[in-house]
Motif scaffolding. Sequence first.
Motif, PDB file in Angstrom:
ATOM      1  N   ALA A   1     -12.951  -3.896  -1.986  1.00 33.73           N
ATOM      2  CA  ALA A   1     -11.894  -4.668  -2.650  1.00 33.73           C
ATOM      3  C   ALA A   1     -12.377  -5.195  -3.992  1.00 33.73           C
ATOM      4  O   ALA A   1     -11.595  -5.271  -4.959  1.00 33.73           O
ATOM      5  CB  ALA A   1     -11.450  -5.825  -1.756  1.00 33.73           C
ATOM      6  N   PHE A   2     -13.658  -5.538  -4.073  1.00 34.49           N
ATOM      7  CA  PHE A   2     -14.207  -6.035  -5.344  1.00 34.49           C
ATOM      8  C   PHE A   2     -14.680  -4.895  -6.240  1.00 34.49           C
ATOM      9  O   PHE A   2     -14.501  -4.939  -7.457  1.00 34.49           O
ATOM     10  CB  PHE A   2     -15.358  -7.005  -5.068  1.00 34.49           C
ATOM     11  N   LEU A   3     -15.243  -3.850  -5.641  1.00 28.02           N
ATOM     12  CA  LEU A   3     -15.721  -2.721  -6.433  1.00 28.02           C
ATOM     13  C   LEU A   3     -14.568  -1.867  -6.940  1.00 28.02           C
ATOM     14  O   LEU A   3     -14.591  -1.375  -8.074  1.00 28.02           O
ATOM     15  CB  LEU A   3     -16.660  -1.863  -5.578  1.00 28.02           C
TER      16      LEU A   3
ATOM     17  N   PRO B   1      -8.830   5.909  -1.921  1.00 28.93           N
ATOM     18  CA  PRO B   1      -9.468   4.696  -1.402  1.00 28.93           C
ATOM     19  C   PRO B   1      -8.651   3.414  -1.503  1.00 28.93           C
ATOM     20  O   PRO B   1      -8.498   2.702  -0.500  1.00 28.93           O
ATOM     21  CB  PRO B   1     -10.748   4.599  -2.241  1.00 28.93           C
ATOM     22  N   CYS B   2      -8.134   3.090  -2.673  1.00 34.63           N
ATOM     23  CA  CYS B   2      -7.566   1.751  -2.860  1.00 34.63           C
ATOM     24  C   CYS B   2      -6.308   1.493  -2.021  1.00 34.63           C
ATOM     25  O   CYS B   2      -6.247   0.485  -1.302  1.00 34.63           O
ATOM     26  CB  CYS B   2      -7.326   1.482  -4.334  1.00 34.63           C
TER      27      CYS B   2
ATOM     28  N   LEU C   1      -5.479  -4.752  -4.483  1.00 34.76           N
ATOM     29  CA  LEU C   1      -6.606  -4.544  -3.586  1.00 34.76           C
ATOM     30  C   LEU C   1      -7.462  -5.800  -3.503  1.00 34.76           C
ATOM     31  O   LEU C   1      -7.866  -6.224  -2.414  1.00 34.76           O
ATOM     32  CB  LEU C   1      -7.445  -3.364  -4.083  1.00 34.76           C
ATOM     33  N   LEU C   2      -7.742  -6.408  -4.656  1.00 43.27           N
ATOM     34  CA  LEU C   2      -8.542  -7.629  -4.668  1.00 43.27           C
ATOM     35  C   LEU C   2      -7.820  -8.756  -3.937  1.00 43.27           C
ATOM     36  O   LEU C   2      -8.440  -9.514  -3.181  1.00 43.27           O
ATOM     37  CB  LEU C   2      -8.836  -8.043  -6.111  1.00 43.27           C
ATOM     38  N   ILE C   3      -6.516  -8.860  -4.151  1.00 41.10           N
ATOM     39  CA  ILE C   3      -5.735  -9.902  -3.475  1.00 41.10           C
ATOM     40  C   ILE C   3      -5.751  -9.699  -1.965  1.00 41.10           C
ATOM     41  O   ILE C   3      -5.991 -10.628  -1.193  1.00 41.10           O
ATOM     42  CB  ILE C   3      -4.289  -9.913  -4.020  1.00 41.10           C
ATOM     43  N   ALA C   4      -5.478  -8.463  -1.530  1.00 42.77           N
ATOM     44  CA  ALA C   4      -5.473  -8.173  -0.095  1.00 42.77           C
ATOM     45  C   ALA C   4      -6.845  -8.416   0.516  1.00 42.77           C
ATOM     46  O   ALA C   4      -6.963  -8.971   1.618  1.00 42.77           O
ATOM     47  CB  ALA C   4      -5.025  -6.736   0.152  1.00 42.77           C
TER      48      ALA C   4
ATOM     49  N   ALA D   1       0.807  -1.216   0.000  1.00 44.98           N
ATOM     50  CA  ALA D   1       0.000   0.000   0.000  1.00 44.98           C
ATOM     51  C   ALA D   1       0.838   1.262   0.000  1.00 44.98           C
ATOM     52  O   ALA D   1       0.528   2.240  -0.705  1.00 44.98           O
ATOM     53  CB  ALA D   1      -0.937  -0.004   1.215  1.00 44.98           C
ATOM     54  N   LEU D   2       1.923   1.266   0.788  1.00 42.54           N
ATOM     55  CA  LEU D   2       2.702   2.485   0.985  1.00 42.54           C
ATOM     56  C   LEU D   2       3.830   2.654  -0.025  1.00 42.54           C
ATOM     57  O   LEU D   2       4.220   3.785  -0.333  1.00 42.54           O
ATOM     58  CB  LEU D   2       3.285   2.499   2.401  1.00 42.54           C
TER      59      LEU D   2
END
Length: 214
Positions: free
Chosen positions: A173-175, A143-144, A191-194, A119-120
């Motif tokens: 995560a899905f949207l 957001p993500c 994002l989806l993976i996390a 993320a960072l």
Amino acid sequence: MPFTPEQFFQVFEKYNQTIFPMQIVLILAAFAAIMLASKPKALSDEIISVLLAVFWLWTGFVYHLIFFTEINPAAYIFGTVFIVQGFLFLYQGLLKKSLSFRFAQNLYGILGAIFIVYALIIYPVIGYATGRVYPASPTFGAPCPMVIFTFGLLMWTNKKLALYLLIIPTLWAFLGISAASSFGVIEDFGLLIAGTIGTAFIIRRNFVAEKEIL
């Protein structure tokens, strides 16, 4: 999509130019949360809970309601649910005192650290490598990357987690990967993976903890 890729990235450009230097403040706050979870002190859990709440409230109020609504009416809904999530962290962390954050050298700790580093650091690096240069790029507080960071910290919780805290982050995560598929923001696939891994592991940990109690 009700907006074009150009409009989407123009929102980030306007957002980043307007809020500077808050991006730096938010990143420093994220590192403060990491340090408090790694070396707990008095009130560490409460401070981390407040920081998580601030991240979600910031994204809801500032990014979604002030900026993203200019091109997407659905951002009024997004902003509202992000604000709700912020207050849920305050409720669980301050009022119920049920949130406890500790980095541990186990699978949960390692996966959480991976999400946080992604993320960072990795998220903006991928964006830069694929042509998204500041200010027209998502920064921490958008957001993500913020949701990915949240999953990282939640992986570091060491008490049974109220699972309703996962509903909004998992839905996002899905949207949120719609930008990845529509506009080539490939870093959002993280994002989806996390979200998928984080949710599955936290539910599993809750289930194991419940069995041990029984």
